[in-house]
Design an enzyme around this catalytic site. Structure first.
Site: not given
Ligand code: UDP
Length: 351
Positions: A87, A160
């Site tokens: 993560l 991103y």
């Protein structure tokens, strides 16, 4: 978070990169509840040790303070772990727009470090990706094989989505060519307690403004829509997907069921918290940098995760708003996040 041990879950030793972050800390608690030993690797850049305060002294948790950019640190943290939940990432549109280089390095080089270390140790991986990979595709319900529609790569807003897309491609290539046991989840606007508005995420930002009696800053015309998903619905599904052999080399959407415009979200927050705040529309050029492009709509098709592990978003947005507000107020009491919530008295009274 309440956790339950489901049948057939053999306790494992899990590494959670980004385990001190918002989603990561909920996942760590869930894994401990399942009986796992958990190693947390986090550089505490956007995560916070406070998120793990409830389990800091747990006998089955080990904290490692370090960056996924350091391969030695990653290798050491992964020692004797048999699975990895990856993560750790530079997240938040605001942060990515302001610091694109940092985002690219962490999200691409850091992820490759994690994937190669997992191959060496024969650990399985759940790569946590994002609905951002779909970009500006406004399809009614985005399936996992939907086209990606991205803007100019020179606009930092798209770095991103670009980096996360490369991460997924790396994961698939390591799976196909080197036998990495990896599966991928794409999270759609996950919300819940511990998420901070500091990096631009809309829900905690607007809830904080409503508690302070400040105007709720809605960007653009506010008619852009999202499907918010509750962290307590998403986390157990992540674990079930990781352990399902049919998920190997596959990607799964994990999103909410209800499409809502940001304007309606703002009004729902004001109503739910009985706030005296008003809504203020802020042009995108003022909210972000000139030339910023937003996603007009982002609606997941959750069928694939439902069919595999029974994923179903159950938690209502209203209850999430209440819990996020209670969390922000408790942080204020504990003196963190520098958040004077002076206008929150009516909601505070209801707690
Ligand atoms: N947004 C907003 N006010 C804020 C923060 C965000 O209106 O204070 C908008 C943002 O422009 C976007 C939506 O809310 O249209 C969701 O933003 P967030 O950064 O939470 O997630 P993402 O853009 O990744 O969906």
């Amino acid at each position: 978070m309440t956790v339950s041990v489901y049948p057939g879950h053999g306790a494992r030793r899990s590494l959670v990169t980004g385990g001190a972050g918002f989603v990561g800390s909920h996942l760590v608690e869930h894994l401990l509840g399942l009986g796992d030993e958990v190693v947390v690797l986090d550089d505490l850049s956007t995560g916070s040790a406070r998120n793990l305060a409830g389990v800091a002294d747990h006998p089955r948790v080990t904290m490692v303070h370090g960056s996924i950019l350091n391969p030695l640190t990653v290798g050491e943290a992964m020692q004797s772990c048999d699975r990895v939940f990856h993560l750790a990432a530079a997240v938040g549109v605001k942060l990515i727009v302001e610091q694109p280089l940092r985002g690219l390095r962490i999200n691409i080089h850091g992820t490759e470090n994690v994937l190669t270390a997992a191959i060496e140790r024969q650990a399985s991986v759940l790569l946590v990706s994002t609905s951002e990979v779909y970009g500006k595709n406004t399809a009614d319900r985005l399936r996992e094989d939907a086209d990606r529609v991205l803007g100019d790569p020179l606009l930092s807003r798209w770095t991103y989505a670009g980096a996360k897309g490369i991460d997924e491609a790396f994961a698939k290539a390591y799976c196909d060519q080197e036998g990495l046991d990896v599966s991928i989840v794409r999270l759609f606007n996950t919300v819940g307690p511990r998420q901070t508005g500091r990096y631009g995420m809309v829900l905690p930002n607007l809830v904080g403004q409503a508690l302070r009696g400040q105007p709720l800053t809605v960007f653009g015309d506010g008619l852009q829509t999202r499907c918010f998903s509750a962290v307590e619905d998403v986390v157990p599904a992540m674990v079930r997907i990781e352990r399902d052999p049919r998920a190997r080399g596959q990607a799964y959407n994990l999103g909410g069921a209800r499409e809502i415009s940001i304007l309606d979200l703002a009004h729902e927050i004001i109503r739910t918290l009985d706030s005296r705040s008003v809504v203020e529309l802020i042009p995108y050029d003022q909210a972000y940098a000139p030339g910023f492009e937003d996603m007009r709509r982002r609606v997941p098709d959750n069928t694939k995760a439902h069919d595999l592990v029974g994923y179903e978003p159950r938690t209502s947005l209203t209850s999430t708003i209440m819990r996020v507000a209670a969390d922000l107020l408790s942080r204020e009491r504990l003196g963190s996040d520098a958040m004077p919530l002076a206008g929150a008295d009516s909601f505070r009274g209801a707690l």
